[in-house]
Write a protein that holds these residues in place. Structure first.
Motif, PDB file in Angstrom:
ATOM      1  N   TRP A   1      -7.279  -0.487  -5.640  1.00  0.00           N
ATOM      2  CA  TRP A   1      -6.957  -1.899  -5.422  1.00  0.00           C
ATOM      3  C   TRP A   1      -7.768  -2.462  -4.266  1.00  0.00           C
ATOM      4  CZ3 TRP A   1      -5.380  -6.351  -6.959  1.00  0.00           C
ATOM      5  CH2 TRP A   1      -5.036  -7.332  -6.033  1.00  0.00           C
ATOM      6  N   GLN A   2      -7.907  -1.701  -3.185  1.00  0.00           N
ATOM      7  CA  GLN A   2      -8.682  -2.174  -2.039  1.00  0.00           C
ATOM      8  C   GLN A   2     -10.143  -2.399  -2.426  1.00  0.00           C
ATOM      9  OE1 GLN A   2      -7.751   0.883   0.875  1.00  0.00           O
ATOM     10  NE2 GLN A   2      -6.618  -0.636   2.075  1.00  0.00           N
ATOM     11  N   ASP A   3     -10.715  -1.475  -3.202  1.00  0.00           N
ATOM     12  CA  ASP A   3     -12.096  -1.641  -3.654  1.00  0.00           C
ATOM     13  C   ASP A   3     -12.245  -2.919  -4.483  1.00  0.00           C
ATOM     14  OD1 ASP A   3     -12.860   0.692  -2.420  1.00  0.00           O
ATOM     15  OD2 ASP A   3     -12.790   1.893  -4.270  1.00  0.00           O
ATOM     16  N   PHE A   4     -11.311  -3.121  -5.410  1.00  0.00           N
ATOM     17  CA  PHE A   4     -11.349  -4.303  -6.268  1.00  0.00           C
ATOM     18  C   PHE A   4     -11.166  -5.576  -5.446  1.00  0.00           C
ATOM     19  CE2 PHE A   4      -8.773  -7.230  -9.022  1.00  0.00           C
ATOM     20  CZ  PHE A   4      -9.839  -7.720  -9.747  1.00  0.00           C
ATOM     21  N   SER A   5     -10.217  -5.564  -4.528  1.00  0.00           N
ATOM     22  CA  SER A   5      -9.935  -6.728  -3.699  1.00  0.00           C
ATOM     23  C   SER A   5     -11.133  -7.079  -2.817  1.00  0.00           C
ATOM     24  CB  SER A   5      -8.701  -6.457  -2.839  1.00  0.00           C
ATOM     25  OG  SER A   5      -8.412  -7.553  -2.026  1.00  0.00           O
ATOM     26  N   LYS A   6     -11.758  -6.062  -2.237  1.00  0.00           N
ATOM     27  CA  LYS A   6     -12.936  -6.283  -1.402  1.00  0.00           C
ATOM     28  C   LYS A   6     -14.076  -6.869  -2.234  1.00  0.00           C
ATOM     29  CE  LYS A   6     -13.758  -3.037   1.464  1.00  0.00           C
ATOM     30  NZ  LYS A   6     -14.144  -1.733   2.020  1.00  0.00           N
ATOM     31  N   CYS A   7     -14.257  -6.346  -3.432  1.00  0.00           N
ATOM     32  CA  CYS A   7     -15.298  -6.862  -4.320  1.00  0.00           C
ATOM     33  C   CYS A   7     -15.045  -8.331  -4.640  1.00  0.00           C
ATOM     34  CB  CYS A   7     -15.362  -6.028  -5.595  1.00  0.00           C
ATOM     35  SG  CYS A   7     -16.625  -6.571  -6.757  1.00  0.00           S
TER      36      CYS A   7
ATOM     37  N   GLY B   1       0.803  -1.212   0.000  1.00  0.00           N
ATOM     38  CA  GLY B   1       0.000   0.000   0.000  1.00  0.00           C
ATOM     39  C   GLY B   1       0.833   1.257   0.000  1.00  0.00           C
ATOM     40  N   PHE B   2       2.158   1.115   0.048  1.00  0.00           N
ATOM     41  CA  PHE B   2       3.026   2.288   0.062  1.00  0.00           C
ATOM     42  C   PHE B   2       3.550   2.574  -1.336  1.00  0.00           C
ATOM     43  CE2 PHE B   2       3.293   0.815   4.454  1.00  0.00           C
ATOM     44  CZ  PHE B   2       2.897   1.976   5.094  1.00  0.00           C
ATOM     45  N   GLY B   3       3.555   3.848  -1.700  1.00  0.00           N
ATOM     46  CA  GLY B   3       4.071   4.265  -2.985  1.00  0.00           C
ATOM     47  C   GLY B   3       5.573   4.476  -2.909  1.00  0.00           C
ATOM     48  N   THR B   4       6.132   5.096  -3.921  1.00  0.00           N
ATOM     49  CA  THR B   4       7.578   5.282  -3.988  1.00  0.00           C
ATOM     50  C   THR B   4       8.090   6.286  -2.969  1.00  0.00           C
ATOM     51  OG1 THR B   4       7.279   6.957  -5.692  1.00  0.00           O
ATOM     52  CG2 THR B   4       7.678   4.710  -6.434  1.00  0.00           C
ATOM     53  N   LYS B   5       7.243   7.179  -2.489  1.00  0.00           N
ATOM     54  CA  LYS B   5       7.681   8.193  -1.529  1.00  0.00           C
ATOM     55  C   LYS B   5       7.228   7.880  -0.107  1.00  0.00           C
ATOM     56  CE  LYS B   5       7.972  11.525  -5.012  1.00  0.00           C
ATOM     57  NZ  LYS B   5       8.112  12.592  -5.669  1.00  0.00           N
ATOM     58  N   GLY B   6       6.727   6.669   0.126  1.00  0.00           N
ATOM     59  CA  GLY B   6       6.347   6.264   1.466  1.00  0.00           C
ATOM     60  C   GLY B   6       4.889   6.475   1.804  1.00  0.00           C
ATOM     61  N   TYR B   7       4.162   7.217   0.990  1.00  0.00           N
ATOM     62  CA  TYR B   7       2.731   7.423   1.215  1.00  0.00           C
ATOM     63  C   TYR B   7       1.951   6.321   0.515  1.00  0.00           C
ATOM     64  CZ  TYR B   7       4.579  12.024   2.320  1.00  0.00           C
ATOM     65  OH  TYR B   7       5.312  13.049   2.848  1.00  0.00           O
ATOM     66  N   ALA B   8       0.647   6.337   0.693  1.00  0.00           N
ATOM     67  CA  ALA B   8      -0.185   5.352  -0.001  1.00  0.00           C
ATOM     68  C   ALA B   8      -0.019   5.536  -1.505  1.00  0.00           C
ATOM     69  CB  ALA B   8      -1.650   5.527   0.389  1.00  0.00           C
ATOM     70  N   GLY B   9       0.090   4.442  -2.230  1.00  0.00           N
ATOM     71  CA  GLY B   9       0.246   4.498  -3.673  1.00  0.00           C
ATOM     72  C   GLY B   9      -0.987   5.084  -4.330  1.00  0.00           C
ATOM     73  N   ARG B  10      -0.820   5.604  -5.535  1.00  0.00           N
ATOM     74  CA  ARG B  10      -1.929   6.291  -6.204  1.00  0.00           C
ATOM     75  C   ARG B  10      -3.092   5.360  -6.509  1.00  0.00           C
ATOM     76  NH1 ARG B  10       1.482   5.769 -11.046  1.00  0.00           N
ATOM     77  NH2 ARG B  10       0.283   4.480 -12.475  1.00  0.00           N
TER      78      ARG B  10
END
Length: 85
Positions: A18-24, A4-13
């Motif tokens: 992805w979470q919505d898709f995974s939950k579905c 879930g972390f992007g290249t700068k340490g924050y949540a990826g764009r």
């Protein structure tokens, strides 16, 4: 991506998508129910629809400019008539 972390340490764009898709996918009886969320996720990753739209707009602009140039050349008599006219 999985962390879930992007290249700068924050949540990826695309992590939220992805979470919505995974939950579905985990709650769906049939995976085909999640096709729209899958498309959204892949668009977020690859921007294919955005790029296709940009390319179509660019092609139309080039087409219009080319037609305008041809019209201008026809009205002025073309390149050679300006040299010898």
């Amino acid at each position: 991506m999985a962390s879930g972390f992007g290249t700068k340490g924050y949540a990826g764009r695309c992590y939220e998508t992805w979470q919505d898709f995974s939950k579905c996918m985990s709650n769906a009886a049939d995976p085909s129910e999640c096709m729209l969320k899958r498309e959204d996720y892949f668009e977020c990753l690859h921007h294919r629809k955005e790029i296709a739209k940009y390319n179509a707009i660019k092609a139309e602009m080039v087409n219009k400019l080319q037609k305008a140039k041809e019209k201008e050349d026809a009205e002025s008599g073309g390149f050679f008539s300006s040299l010898f006219g």
